[in-house]
Design a protein around this motif. Sequence first.
Motif, short mmCIF file in Angstrom:
data_model
loop_
_atom_site.label_atom_id
_atom_site.label_comp_id
_atom_site.label_asym_id
_atom_site.label_seq_id
_atom_site.Cartn_x
_atom_site.Cartn_y
_atom_site.Cartn_z
N ALA A 1 -7.46 -5.38 -12.05
CA ALA A 1 -8.20 -4.51 -11.23
C ALA A 1 -9.44 -5.17 -10.79
O ALA A 1 -10.08 -5.78 -11.67
N PRO B 1 -3.36 6.16 -8.68
CA PRO B 1 -4.47 5.38 -7.77
C PRO B 1 -5.14 4.26 -8.97
O PRO B 1 -5.40 2.90 -8.57
N LEU C 1 0.71 -1.08 0.03
CA LEU C 1 0.04 0.01 0.21
C LEU C 1 0.87 1.10 -0.03
O LEU C 1 1.74 1.46 1.03
N SER D 1 -3.04 4.90 -3.07
CA SER D 1 -4.02 5.71 -2.28
C SER D 1 -3.95 6.96 -2.89
O SER D 1 -2.73 7.58 -3.12
N ARG E 1 -1.87 -7.07 -14.79
CA ARG E 1 -2.50 -6.80 -13.76
C ARG E 1 -4.08 -6.93 -13.80
O ARG E 1 -4.36 -6.87 -14.99
N THR F 1 -1.67 -1.32 -4.17
CA THR F 1 -2.74 -0.41 -3.79
C THR F 1 -2.19 0.80 -3.53
O THR F 1 -1.24 1.43 -2.88
N GLN G 1 -0.43 -7.96 -4.57
CA GLN G 1 -1.36 -6.70 -4.61
C GLN G 1 -0.62 -5.48 -4.44
O GLN G 1 0.14 -5.42 -3.51
N THR H 1 -3.61 0.67 -9.14
CA THR H 1 -4.17 -0.24 -8.16
C THR H 1 -4.74 -1.61 -8.82
O THR H 1 -5.53 -1.45 -9.71
#
Length: 128
Positions: free
Chosen positions: A40, A87, A11, A127, A38, A125, A123, A90
């Motif tokens: 999502a 973002p 993250l 922000s 990837r 992520t 993963q 992600t």
Amino acid sequence: QVQLVESGGGLVRAGDSLRLSCAASGRTYSSYAMGWFRQAPGKEREFVAAIRRGGGRTYTDSVKGRFTISRDNAKNTVYLQMNSLKPEDTAVYYCAATIDLLGYFATRYEDRANYDYWGQGTQVTVSS
């Protein structure tokens, strides 16, 4: 048979960097083209970057200038350096491998259907 294990996800905030790694088993690693894809939530798995046995690289347009794929054949590892993360980056990131043969066009390695081996994913992520 090739086994792939990804690591390095996490993250982060927009603008940060991450480096993903994919360790491969097998003595013929250097014969493979390696790709990063990837996925999502709610979307199909998409191509991110690929590197051929000779070092040729391709990227999807949305990551050009921000992501760099590289490989270390001595360590049987492929990397994805991701800078200036957004973002929209992600996703779960997957490493993939396929035999690289002379005469194949680079576009072959942008199609997930042409890859024979896949990792379990890591993963990422980002922000805002």
